[in-house]
Design a protein around this motif. Structure first.
Motif, PDB file in Angstrom:
ATOM      1  N   ALA A 139      -2.942  18.521  15.904  1.00  0.00           N
ATOM      2  CA  ALA A 139      -2.890  17.915  17.246  1.00  0.00           C
ATOM      3  C   ALA A 139      -4.148  18.248  18.032  1.00  0.00           C
ATOM      4  O   ALA A 139      -4.605  19.392  18.043  1.00  0.00           O
ATOM      5  CB  ALA A 139      -1.650  18.403  17.990  1.00  0.00           C
ATOM      6  N   THR A 155      -5.575   5.913  17.544  1.00  0.00           N
ATOM      7  CA  THR A 155      -4.639   6.771  16.819  1.00  0.00           C
ATOM      8  C   THR A 155      -4.806   6.653  15.304  1.00  0.00           C
ATOM      9  O   THR A 155      -3.831   6.788  14.559  1.00  0.00           O
ATOM     10  CB  THR A 155      -3.193   6.424  17.215  1.00  0.00           C
ATOM     11  N   THR A 158      -3.778   9.794  13.635  1.00  0.00           N
ATOM     12  CA  THR A 158      -2.337   9.997  13.796  1.00  0.00           C
ATOM     13  C   THR A 158      -1.559   9.129  12.820  1.00  0.00           C
ATOM     14  O   THR A 158      -0.540   9.562  12.258  1.00  0.00           O
ATOM     15  CB  THR A 158      -1.919   9.683  15.244  1.00  0.00           C
ATOM     16  N   MET A 215       4.417   9.075  19.072  1.00  0.00           N
ATOM     17  CA  MET A 215       3.108   8.565  18.664  1.00  0.00           C
ATOM     18  C   MET A 215       2.301   8.097  19.876  1.00  0.00           C
ATOM     19  O   MET A 215       2.776   7.302  20.694  1.00  0.00           O
ATOM     20  CB  MET A 215       3.291   7.383  17.711  1.00  0.00           C
ATOM     21  N   ASP A 255     -10.025  11.122  18.333  1.00  0.00           N
ATOM     22  CA  ASP A 255      -9.666  10.443  17.090  1.00  0.00           C
ATOM     23  C   ASP A 255     -10.724  10.653  16.017  1.00  0.00           C
ATOM     24  O   ASP A 255     -10.421  10.925  14.851  1.00  0.00           O
ATOM     25  CB  ASP A 255      -9.464   8.948  17.365  1.00  0.00           C
ATOM     26  N   LEU A 260      -4.752  14.506  16.071  1.00  0.00           N
ATOM     27  CA  LEU A 260      -3.624  13.652  16.424  1.00  0.00           C
ATOM     28  C   LEU A 260      -3.588  13.430  17.930  1.00  0.00           C
ATOM     29  O   LEU A 260      -3.971  14.302  18.718  1.00  0.00           O
ATOM     30  CB  LEU A 260      -2.304  14.304  15.997  1.00  0.00           C
ATOM     31  N   VAL A 262      -0.702  12.528  20.566  1.00  0.00           N
ATOM     32  CA  VAL A 262       0.757  12.437  20.633  1.00  0.00           C
ATOM     33  C   VAL A 262       1.270  12.880  21.999  1.00  0.00           C
ATOM     34  O   VAL A 262       0.497  13.322  22.849  1.00  0.00           O
ATOM     35  CB  VAL A 262       1.399  13.308  19.527  1.00  0.00           C
TER      36      VAL A 262
END
Length: 341
Positions: A139, A155, A158, A215, A255, A260, A262
Motif C-alpha cells: 500500500a 490503479t 492495484t 479498490m 502508481d 496500491l 486503496v
C-alpha cells in the motif's frame, strides 16, 4: 568572523520519535461569497484532527495567504497544541500541491497524510489507515473515505495485486449514508453516485491475512508513504488546483512506484465543503481526545509491484475501462447488475 565550533557539527544524526505527519494546506482570503463559512469549516477540521490523532503524530499547517484572522487562529493553535509543530505562512497562494511538496520534503515521517482544510475527522481514522499499511505492505496511498467509483483512477499496480496476489469481490457498502453525504458536499448539479454505487463497492482481500480494503481512493484526504513524495517528482506545480495537477504529483507517482491505491471499508472522515451544518458540530463535539501511542512503526513494511507486473495491471485496467469488457469482469467479481455500475 566565526569563533569556536558549532556544537551541532558533533550531533549529526537526526532522530524522530514520531512516524505520522499530517499536512493541512489552507486558503481563506476573505469571508465573503464562496468563503463566507470557510473559516468555521476550517476550525471544525482542526478541532476534529487534534482530537483524533495519536501521540506519535505531528501536524503541519500551510497558510496559503489567508486572511489575517485565519493567520492569527493558526498561530494560536501552534502555540497551544503539541501536535502542531510546524506552521508555514506564504504571502502568495502557491496552491495546494506546492504547499504539500514544500511541507513533505522537509519532514522525515514514513507516513504522510494530506488533507484539505474542509475535512471532518472521525474517531479511529488513523488506526484504520495504519492497519491497512500493516496488512498490505504494498500500500502506498490509503484514504479513510471509501469511494465505489475510484477503482479505475491510476490503479494499475492495484489491479495486478488484485488478480495475482489478492482476491477481488464486491461487498455491501458499510456506510452508504456517509458516501451520499460526500456526494452532496461536492455541490454538483448531478450526483456522482447512482443507487448501485451506494450499495456495492469492490473489495480487495489479502490472501495471507484478514486485510480487506476498497479498490481505489480519492485524494481530498489520504495517507501516503513518503517515497511517493521523495521519488515521485522534483518539479514544482505551476497550476493551483485544476488541470489534473493532483494526479501528476500524487496519483501517478504512487502508481508508477508500484504502490496500491486503496481505502478503508468504513468511513472515517467527511468532506464538509464550504458550508457548515449542525451534524458537523454534533460529530466534532462528540469526539474524545485520542490517548493512543499509535503502533510500532516497524510493522509497516515496504514492498512494491514490479515494472512488468504494473504493465500487466495496466492491461486489466484498460479492460475495466472498456464499456464492452467491464460488465463481464465486474459480474465475475459478484456484481449482479454490472451494466449500471
Amino acid at each position: 568572523m566565526r569563533i569556536g565550533i558549532n556544537p551541532e557539527k558533533n550531533n549529526i544524526d537526526l532522530i524522530i520519535e514520531n512516524y505520522h505527519r499530517v499536512i493541512v494546506p489552507v486558503y481563506i482570503p476573505h469571508f465573503e461569497g464562496y468563503f463566507k463559512e470557510s473559516f468555521e469549516v476550517f476550525k471544525l477540521c482542526i478541532e476534529s484532527l487534534l482530537k483524533t490523532v495519536h501521540k506519535k503524530t505531528r501536524i503541519t499547517i500551510y497558510n496559503n495567504n489567508c486572511h489575517q484572522i485565519v493567520k492569527d487562529f493558526i498561530d494560536e493553535q501552534y502555540e497551544e497544541s503539541v501536535y502542531i509543530d510546524q506552521v508555514f505562512h506564504s504571502k502568495e497562494n502557491l496552491g495546494k500541491i506546492n504547499a504539500i511538496l514544500a511541507s513533505s520534503k522537509g519532514n522525515l515521517e514514513p507516513l504522510i497524510t494530506i488533507t484539505d482544510a474542509d475535512v471532518l475527522f472521525k474517531q479511529g481514522w488513523q488506526a484504520a489507515v495504519e492497519d491497512v499499511f500493516v496488512k498490505f505492505p504494498e500500500a502506498g496511498m490509503v484514504s479513510p473515505v471509501p469511494s465505489s467509483k475510484a477503482l479505475m483512477n491510476h490503479t494499475s499496480s492495484t489491479w495486478f495485486y488484485g488478480f495475482f496476489k489478492g482476491k477481488l469481490a464486491f461487498q455491501d457498502v458499510l456506510d452508504p449514508e456517509a458516501m451520499h453525504k460526500f456526494d452532496l458536499s461536492l455541490g454538483n448539479k448531478e450526483l456522482m453516485y447512482r443507487p448501485i454505487h451506494l450499495e456495492k463497492y469492490l473489495v480487495l482481500k489479502n490472501k495471507s491475512n484478514s486485510g480487506e480494503v476498497v479498490m481505489g481512493c480519492g485524494h481530498f484526504v489520504a495517507t501516503l508513504k513518503r517515497d511517493v513524495f521523495d521519488k515521485g517528482t522534483s518539479e514544482p506545480a505551476f497550476i493551483k488546483i485544476v488541470g489534473g495537477v493532483e494526479g501528476k504529483f500524487i496519483d501517478i507517482p504512487n502508481d508508477k512506484l508500484g504502490y496500491l491505491r486503496v481505502a478503508t471499508k468504513g468511513n472515517f472522515a467527511y468532506h464538509m465543503g464550504n458550508k457548515t451544518e449542525q451534524w458537523m458540530y454534533d460529530i466534532a463535539s462528540s469526539l474524545k481526545v485520542e490517548s493512543s501511542n499509535g503502533i510500532d512503526s516497524s510493522q509497516i513494511k515496504d514492498r512494491k509491484i514490479g515494472f512488468f507486473s504494473r504493465k500487466i495491471g495496466s492491461l486489466f485496467l484498460r479492460l475495466i475501462r472498456n464499456s464492452k469488457t467491464r460488465p463481464l469482469l465486474l459480474k465475475n467479481f459478484g456484481l449482479l447488475n454490472p451494466s449500471n455500475y
